[in-house]
Design an enzyme around this catalytic site. Sequence first.
Site, mmCIF file in Angstrom:
data_model
loop_
_atom_site.group_PDB
_atom_site.id
_atom_site.type_symbol
_atom_site.label_atom_id
_atom_site.label_comp_id
_atom_site.label_asym_id
_atom_site.label_seq_id
_atom_site.Cartn_x
_atom_site.Cartn_y
_atom_site.Cartn_z
ATOM 1 N N SER A 90 55.390 -23.617 99.088
ATOM 2 C CA SER A 90 56.534 -24.373 98.594
ATOM 3 C C SER A 90 57.870 -23.784 99.020
ATOM 4 C CB SER A 90 56.476 -24.436 97.064
ATOM 5 O OG SER A 90 56.475 -23.124 96.551
ATOM 6 N N LYS B 211 67.111 -20.537 97.414
ATOM 7 C CA LYS B 211 68.130 -21.199 98.236
ATOM 8 C C LYS B 211 69.382 -20.332 98.346
ATOM 9 C CE LYS B 211 66.393 -25.519 98.824
ATOM 10 N NZ LYS B 211 65.062 -25.164 98.288
#
Lengths: 235, 235
Positions: B151, B190
């Site tokens: 993921s 991120k």
Amino acid sequence: MARRRSGLSPRHKKILAFLEEYQQDKGYPPSIREIGDHTQISSTSVVKYYLNQLEEMGYIERRSNVSRGINLIKNAGGSILQTMKNAAAQAMDQLVTIPLVGNIVAGEPMPVPSSDFSYYDPESGIDIARSLLPSSDPLDQLYALRVHGDSMIDAMVNDGDIVVMKKVDQARNGEMVAIWLADRDETTLKYFYQENGRVRLQPANPSMQPIIIEDPSIVEVQGKVVLVIRQLEKA
Amino acid sequence: MARRRSGLSPRHKKILAFLEEYQQDKGYPPSIREIGDHTQISSTSVVKYYLNQLEEMGYIERRSNVSRGINLIKNAGGSILQTMKNAAAQAMDQLVTIPLVGNIVAGEPMPVPSSDFSYYDPESGIDIARSLLPSSDPLDQLYALRVHGDSMIDAMVNDGDIVVMKKVDQARNGEMVAIWLADRDETTLKYFYQENGRVRLQPANPSMQPIIIEDPSIVEVQGKVVLVIRQLEKA
DNA sequence: ATAATAACAGAACAAATGTTCACTGTCAAG
DNA sequence: CTTGACAGTGAACATTTGTTCTGTTATTAT
């Protein structure tokens, strides 16, 4: 004054202790006059007198007429200093320094250290805990490269990442290797699979398509990737 | 003659190599003239010239007007050489063990060690050279996680990778952070940018699109990514 | 081309440092 | 008591060794 006993007199011990301490502290041995100052011996000749005895007894080695030419062989306890070196070496052994020999740039051949390559060549090295490396690998076959550019993103390797490589010229199936593709003039990192006469180069990113090469002779294995390190915050 | 490059010239390296070898062999440092003889430098002043440079660069220490008063600090690889006594302790100090507290799985909240968490709790830890970590970070705020699943591939992080995190609850622009997205029930890695009231989460892979979040209150920063490690060959 | 700087050479010098030597003091054995 | 080996002193001496200085050669920048 006390007669010379079988063992070491207080002065002998004092001198040996000072030799060790001084060398420890400064990184080089003391001069005869410095020894005298720190052991309450007022005459340089007496210091020499004791140094001669210590040399005969095998505690030190000296080179005549050489300033500070004293080599401490064993300390006053008699234990050999070498054991200390070993202990340090062992601790150091947990941490290995891998030479950072250059950069990976997609468009040019990758630098590979020559077999006789000098220990002092690399501008810098990176320290790696041995536990992170495959235990079997001899250290002298490991080297590190810094990745430049975004060309390796399909190998999940980013600009600025450090890859630790092992020098091999043949890859086994499933290993990630650095390959020079002669027909494309390109260096790439891929998982290597040789199956029924052809080579499949599989990107690490499972969403990307593999490269199939029918003629295995044009793939040139530069090395095997052992470890990838990405520092987000620069040290 | 070659101009002074950023790093070490061949002569610098040669001198450092000789210093190490000589000290190792004899137990005391060489004189300037001995250095010259073994490095094909015919003039003592030139040797001094190089020794001065090496001292400025921090490779050696010297005491002026002292015979053989050279202390080798680090070798050309840059790793610390120090004297034997300190070496063991120092080597230990160079290696830090970071607790591996759990796994990152996209679909569930990421484990974060509590503030009072016991250092000895984790089943396993990973050893990292201190030089790879941001020097400023206190060690007790670091922890490591193993990534499960694919993921995180858009963060250039693969299944099996280890990420070293720092405990923070607020991110600064440009930092890679682990974020729990409440509305998606998802953990993600991120690059974080807060700009005019909204949050932009930028994937590490430059070919991917950013996530824009208008309401900053639903982003929950779990930690800052300090280091990513990928072992291709298991140790 | 020209100037500026880095790199190198060699000699002269000064300081650091090891060696030698003549001399004094101590202690134990004959 | 004398002797001799051991311990110690201090100065003179000889080398070793670091430093400085003047000058030369190469390399780079303008």
